[in-house]
Write an enzyme that holds these catalytic residues in place. Structure first.
Site: not given
Ligand code: NAP
Length: 279
Positions: A72, A108
Site C-alpha cells: 500500500k 480503508d
Molecule cells: P503491512 O503494511 O505489511 O503491515 C504489517 C504490520 O503487521 C506491521 O505493523 C508489522 O509490524 C506487523 N506485523 C507483521 N507480522 C507481525 C508479527 N509476527 N508480530 C507483530 N507484528 C507483526 O500490512 P497492512 O497492509 O497494514 O495490512 C495489515 C492487515 O490488515 C493484513 O492482515 C490485511 O489483510 C488486513 N487488512 C484488512 C482490511 C479489511 O478490509 N478488512 C483492510 C486492510 C488491511 P512491523 O512494522 O514491526 O513489521
C-alpha cells in the site's frame, strides 16, 4: 459476417500473500447486484515485481486495482494523481487507470468507519483507541479515526520507529501517541482495540498487551477468516466485551472502490448477508 467482440472491464487485487482475499467474490456480487459487466482477478505479486505488474495490467487494458499487504505504501510512487485521503495517509489501496494516468485513492478509513459506526453502532467520540500495527492499513485508518474526536489514539507496533513515524505524520490531526506492544500503560482501559498487524495471516499471535483489554473493550480485527482469527480468539480469551473480524470493513472499503471505478454504490448490507456474515 462481422462478429463483434465483447470486452469485459478488468479489475483485480494485488498482494503477497493474496490467496486469502475474498475481494473477487465481493466484487462479483457487487457486479451482479448493480448489473455491471466486469471481471476481478487475484494477482499474487512480490514487492520486486510490483511496478512491472501494475504497468503490465494497465498496458493490457486493466481498468483498476486494489492493492493490499504489503504494497500500500510502495505503490504511491507509481501514482500520477493522489486523492486527498490517500495523500494524508501516504498509502493507497485503490488504483484507477484513466487514459494513461494512474489515480490513487485510499478507501480503508471510510470502510472501517462505516463498519464501526454505521453497521456496529459504536460511538468513538472521547473513546480511548489502541491500534496494534503500523503498516499500510494503519496509515489509512488513523486520519478518519482522529476525525471521530477520540480522547486518545495510541499506535503500538513491533517496530517502534514505524509507529513513531505515523505519530509525526498525524499529530496535527489529534491526540496520537506511539509505543511498543509491551509498554502500554496498564492504567489505561481501551474502549476499542484494532488489530492492524498482518501476523494472523501467518497464524501468529504476537505478545499483544493483555492489560489493555477490559470487559468494556470492543476488539476489532482487520483480518478476517471463515474460522476465528488468532487475534479474535485472543480478544475473546482475554474477556473483551466484543470480538469482531474485519468482514464488514472488507465489504465497505470494496464498495467505495467499486464506486470510484463504476460510479455506482452497491448495497453492502445485502452483500454481507449473501456472504452469510452479519454486520
Ligand atoms: P503491512 O503494511 O505489511 O503491515 C504489517 C504490520 O503487521 C506491521 O505493523 C508489522 O509490524 C506487523 N506485523 C507483521 N507480522 C507481525 C508479527 N509476527 N508480530 C507483530 N507484528 C507483526 O500490512 P497492512 O497492509 O497494514 O495490512 C495489515 C492487515 O490488515 C493484513 O492482515 C490485511 O489483510 C488486513 N487488512 C484488512 C482490511 C479489511 O478490509 N478488512 C483492510 C486492510 C488491511 P512491523 O512494522 O514491526 O513489521
Amino acid at each position: 459476417m462481422v462478429t463483434g467482440t465483447v470486452t469485459v472491464d478488468r479489475y483485480g487485487v494485488m498482494g503477497y500473500p493474496v490467496s486469502h482475499s475474498r475481494s473477487p467474490v465481493i466484487h462479483r456480487l457487487f457486479a451482479l447486484q448493480t448489473g455491471q459487466s466486469l471481471q476481478y482477478e487475484l494477482l499474487r505479486v512480490t514487492a520486486e515485481k510490483l511496478e512491472e505488474a501494475v504497468r503490465q495490467f494497465q498496458r493490457t487494458g486493466g481498468k483498476g486495482l486494489n492493492v493490499t499487504v504489503p504494497h500500500k505504501r510502495a505503490v504511491c510512487r507509481l501514482v500520477d494523481q493522489l486523492s486527498e485521503r490517500a495523500s494524508t495517509a501516504g498509502a493507497v489501496n485503490t488504483l484507477a487507470f484513466q487514459d494513461s494516468e494512474i489515480f490513487g485513492d485510499n478507501t480503508d478509513g471510510i470502510g472501517l468507519l462505516r463498519d464501526l459506526v454505521v453497521n456496529l453502532g459504536l460511538n468513538l467520540d472521547s473513546a480511548n483507541i489502541l491500534i496494534l500495527g503500523a503498516g499500510g492499513a494503519t496509515r489509512g485508518i488513523v486520519g478518519p479515526l482522529l476525525e471521530m474526536r477520540p480522547r486518545t489514539l495510541r499506535i503500538a507496533n513491533r517496530t517502534l520507529k514505524r509507529a513513531e513515524d505515523l505519530v509525526e505524520r498525524f499529530e496535527r490531526m489529534g491526540p496520537v501517541t506511539a509505543c511498543r506492544f509491551n509498554v502500554i500503560p496498564v492504567s489505561e482501559s481501551y474502549h476499542l482495540i484494532i488489530n492492524a498487524t498482518s501476523a494472523g495471516l501467518e497464524g501468529e499471535t504476537p505478545p499483544y498487551p493483555a492489560a489493555a483489554v477490559s470487559e468494556k473493550t470492543f476488539c476489532y480485527d482487520l483480518s478476517y477468516g471463515i474460522k476465528p482469527t488468532p487475534f479474535s480468539i485472543w480478544a475473546r480469551d482475554h474477556g473483551a466485551a466484543h470480538s469482531v473480524m474485519g468482514w464488514g470493513m472488507l465489504v465497505e472499503q470494496a464498495a467505495e472502490s467499486f464506486h470510484i471505478w463504476r460510479g455506482v454504490r452497491p448495497d453492502t448490507k445485502a452483500v454481507l448477508k449473501q456472504m452469510s456474515i452479519s454486520a
